[in-house]
Design a protein around this motif. Sequence first.
Motif, PDB file in Angstrom:
ATOM      1  N   UNK A 359       0.817  -1.215   0.000  1.00  0.00           N
ATOM      2  CA  UNK A 359       0.000   0.000   0.000  1.00  0.00           C
ATOM      3  C   UNK A 359       0.853   1.270   0.000  1.00  0.00           C
ATOM      4  N   UNK A 360       2.078   1.214   0.511  1.00  0.00           N
ATOM      5  CA  UNK A 360       2.994   2.356   0.485  1.00  0.00           C
ATOM      6  C   UNK A 360       4.314   1.886  -0.118  1.00  0.00           C
ATOM      7  N   UNK A 361       4.890   2.674  -1.014  1.00  0.00           N
ATOM      8  CA  UNK A 361       6.143   2.264  -1.637  1.00  0.00           C
ATOM      9  C   UNK A 361       7.046   3.459  -1.873  1.00  0.00           C
ATOM     10  N   UNK A 362       8.341   3.146  -1.984  1.00  0.00           N
ATOM     11  CA  UNK A 362       9.375   4.166  -2.168  1.00  0.00           C
ATOM     12  C   UNK A 362       9.936   4.046  -3.579  1.00  0.00           C
ATOM     13  N   UNK A 363       9.969   5.161  -4.276  1.00  0.00           N
ATOM     14  CA  UNK A 363      10.463   5.155  -5.652  1.00  0.00           C
ATOM     15  C   UNK A 363      11.964   4.880  -5.656  1.00  0.00           C
ATOM     16  N   UNK A 364      12.447   3.854  -6.380  1.00  0.00           N
ATOM     17  CA  UNK A 364      13.881   3.540  -6.398  1.00  0.00           C
ATOM     18  C   UNK A 364      14.732   4.625  -7.047  1.00  0.00           C
ATOM     19  N   UNK A 365      14.103   5.488  -7.865  1.00  0.00           N
ATOM     20  CA  UNK A 365      14.871   6.493  -8.600  1.00  0.00           C
ATOM     21  C   UNK A 365      14.978   7.811  -7.841  1.00  0.00           C
ATOM     22  N   UNK A 366      13.817   8.387  -7.435  1.00  0.00           N
ATOM     23  CA  UNK A 366      13.847   9.699  -6.767  1.00  0.00           C
ATOM     24  C   UNK A 366      13.739   9.603  -5.246  1.00  0.00           C
ATOM     25  N   UNK A 367      13.556   8.360  -4.727  1.00  0.00           N
ATOM     26  CA  UNK A 367      13.527   8.092  -3.271  1.00  0.00           C
ATOM     27  C   UNK A 367      12.330   8.733  -2.565  1.00  0.00           C
ATOM     28  N   UNK A 368      11.282   9.072  -3.321  1.00  0.00           N
ATOM     29  CA  UNK A 368      10.070   9.615  -2.707  1.00  0.00           C
ATOM     30  C   UNK A 368       9.164   8.465  -2.255  1.00  0.00           C
ATOM     31  N   UNK A 369       8.468   8.665  -1.122  1.00  0.00           N
ATOM     32  CA  UNK A 369       7.558   7.654  -0.592  1.00  0.00           C
ATOM     33  C   UNK A 369       6.119   8.080  -0.864  1.00  0.00           C
ATOM     34  N   UNK A 370       5.304   7.122  -1.344  1.00  0.00           N
ATOM     35  CA  UNK A 370       3.945   7.436  -1.764  1.00  0.00           C
ATOM     36  C   UNK A 370       2.942   6.476  -1.137  1.00  0.00           C
ATOM     37  N   UNK A 371       1.734   6.994  -0.957  1.00  0.00           N
ATOM     38  CA  UNK A 371       0.571   6.131  -0.756  1.00  0.00           C
ATOM     39  C   UNK A 371       0.157   5.623  -2.140  1.00  0.00           C
ATOM     40  N   UNK A 372       0.055   4.314  -2.283  1.00  0.00           N
ATOM     41  CA  UNK A 372      -0.182   3.709  -3.590  1.00  0.00           C
ATOM     42  C   UNK A 372      -1.405   4.303  -4.304  1.00  0.00           C
ATOM     43  N   UNK A 373      -2.519   4.436  -3.562  1.00  0.00           N
ATOM     44  CA  UNK A 373      -3.768   4.874  -4.173  1.00  0.00           C
ATOM     45  C   UNK A 373      -3.767   6.373  -4.479  1.00  0.00           C
ATOM     46  N   UNK A 374      -3.182   7.175  -3.600  1.00  0.00           N
ATOM     47  CA  UNK A 374      -3.088   8.617  -3.867  1.00  0.00           C
ATOM     48  C   UNK A 374      -2.188   8.867  -5.072  1.00  0.00           C
ATOM     49  N   UNK A 375      -1.088   8.116  -5.154  1.00  0.00           N
ATOM     50  CA  UNK A 375      -0.187   8.232  -6.306  1.00  0.00           C
ATOM     51  C   UNK A 375      -0.913   7.885  -7.606  1.00  0.00           C
ATOM     52  N   UNK A 376      -1.752   6.822  -7.571  1.00  0.00           N
ATOM     53  CA  UNK A 376      -2.509   6.427  -8.760  1.00  0.00           C
ATOM     54  C   UNK A 376      -3.498   7.518  -9.160  1.00  0.00           C
ATOM     55  N   UNK A 377      -4.155   8.136  -8.172  1.00  0.00           N
ATOM     56  CA  UNK A 377      -5.121   9.196  -8.456  1.00  0.00           C
ATOM     57  C   UNK A 377      -4.435  10.409  -9.084  1.00  0.00           C
ATOM     58  N   UNK A 378      -3.217  10.733  -8.619  1.00  0.00           N
ATOM     59  CA  UNK A 378      -2.472  11.865  -9.197  1.00  0.00           C
ATOM     60  C   UNK A 378      -2.075  11.552 -10.634  1.00  0.00           C
ATOM     61  N   UNK A 379      -1.669  10.307 -10.889  1.00  0.00           N
ATOM     62  CA  UNK A 379      -1.310   9.909 -12.261  1.00  0.00           C
ATOM     63  C   UNK A 379      -2.519   9.977 -13.195  1.00  0.00           C
ATOM     64  N   UNK A 380      -3.689   9.604 -12.681  1.00  0.00           N
ATOM     65  CA  UNK A 380      -4.919   9.683 -13.479  1.00  0.00           C
ATOM     66  C   UNK A 380      -5.207  11.133 -13.851  1.00  0.00           C
ATOM     67  N   UNK A 381      -5.037  12.040 -12.890  1.00  0.00           N
ATOM     68  CA  UNK A 381      -5.248  13.460 -13.162  1.00  0.00           C
ATOM     69  C   UNK A 381      -4.230  13.993 -14.172  1.00  0.00           C
ATOM     70  N   UNK A 382      -2.962  13.600 -14.006  1.00  0.00           N
ATOM     71  CA  UNK A 382      -1.907  14.067 -14.912  1.00  0.00           C
ATOM     72  C   UNK A 382      -2.132  13.557 -16.335  1.00  0.00           C
ATOM     73  N   UNK A 383      -2.611  12.325 -16.474  1.00  0.00           N
ATOM     74  CA  UNK A 383      -2.853  11.782 -17.816  1.00  0.00           C
ATOM     75  C   UNK A 383      -3.948  12.576 -18.526  1.00  0.00           C
ATOM     76  N   UNK A 384      -4.942  13.004 -17.776  1.00  0.00           N
ATOM     77  CA  UNK A 384      -6.007  13.803 -18.406  1.00  0.00           C
ATOM     78  C   UNK A 384      -5.465  15.166 -18.833  1.00  0.00           C
ATOM     79  N   UNK A 385      -4.618  15.769 -17.984  1.00  0.00           N
ATOM     80  CA  UNK A 385      -4.029  17.072 -18.330  1.00  0.00           C
ATOM     81  C   UNK A 385      -3.144  16.943 -19.570  1.00  0.00           C
ATOM     82  N   UNK A 386      -2.417  15.813 -19.672  1.00  0.00           N
ATOM     83  CA  UNK A 386      -1.497  15.611 -20.790  1.00  0.00           C
ATOM     84  C   UNK A 386      -2.211  15.080 -22.046  1.00  0.00           C
ATOM     85  N   UNK A 387      -3.505  14.765 -21.917  1.00  0.00           N
ATOM     86  CA  UNK A 387      -4.245  14.278 -23.067  1.00  0.00           C
ATOM     87  C   UNK A 387      -3.971  12.834 -23.416  1.00  0.00           C
ATOM     88  N   UNK A 388      -3.491  12.023 -22.448  1.00  0.00           N
ATOM     89  CA  UNK A 388      -3.184  10.605 -22.727  1.00  0.00           C
ATOM     90  C   UNK A 388      -4.440   9.761 -22.642  1.00  0.00           C
TER      91      UNK A 388
END
Length: 388
Positions: A359-388
């Motif tokens: 449910x919580x994971x740390x990015x191996x590249x930028x070392x940021x820690x995220x809540x899995x579901x909140x991170x997914x919701x932000x990606x969903x919003x970003x994809x709409x902004x980017x038109x993906x």
Amino acid sequence: MKKISVIDWRIDDIMGEYIRGVVVKLHLTHEQEVMFKKNYGCTRKTHNELLNKYKTKYGEDSTKIPTKKELNQFLKESKKELPYLCETESTSLQQARDDLHKAFKNSLKSKRHNPPKFHSKKKTRPSFRQTIQKEKRPVKNNTVTLRKYGKVTFSTSVEYLDLLNHPNTKFNNITVYYDGLNHYASFNIKTTPPEQLPLTKIHIGCDINSNKNGWLVTSKGQKEFFDIYHENQMIKKINRLMSRCRKGSRRWKKLQKRLQKWYNKRTNQLKDYIEKLTYNLVKKYDTIIFEENYNTIKILIGGEQNMIFPLSRFIKRLKDKFQLYKPEAEGVQFVKSHNTSRTCHHCGHINKELKVKTRNWKCPKCKKTFDRDVNAAINILNRWFNGD
């Protein structure tokens, strides 16, 4: 007193009005209750008789749509063959005929609609519908006048009582139904549209889950929980008690009423929750983005399945409320669901080793820690902004 939720609505462009449904609880006398139950049975019988005559004439597998004239002839024949149908209110039988004709037309228009089926006593909700004559008002204060049954008192909230008694409210029809415990009337009315909500220029992404972290998680970090664990446990308990009783006994009938009460409570809680949540989301945000391929989810409480949440109904109510309160807003939008949970919204790295239970994971590249579901919701919003 608890407010009764809106059943349905649609905008009428010509009249500048919109159609909505308001439900009230009826208080019947013993004689009225007997007559109502008789009308429920006759309405169901009419539907089955017309469908049977159609299949006898055209065959079981026929796809031909009968005309209203044919169905009306079937109705006249049924009344001659079954004289007790004439003892009930006539427009309710005509409405059953029109509903059957509409079911035939819908089955031809879309594959989602199945051909009309026979109504069984166990699976069909007892109901009948009466039409309203033009320029006649069936409601006066807290009393509704029904054809053949006279005046019936009802109870509802002050807000909806004022709406039904408003001089600009026009009545289309009244549907009366029985939920196993109480009788209700659903008014189909025309009234002025409500005031539109102001645009906020705020957008959110929503991730839908089936875990203890909330069934709906937004990019703002909001988590929605819907718990009817107690209601489910009471339903299981009463079912166990009923299994130990002789079917049809006094105790069995008493437990059956209790069981129906808990079923109704669970259903009403779900409807009320969906109506309130959708209105609050539409009020706060101009755009709400979801993943594609949604249907239903199993909501878990403490690792145990609590209920199957009707996502299709929830999203439909969101679309309806956007059209009603914010027609100029973007409303409900959808994006592709691939790797929304595994992608770091900060640097874009895809963590292919991420497991479903994490449910919580740390990015191996930028070392940021995220809540899995909140991170997914932000990606969903970003994809709409980017038109993906």
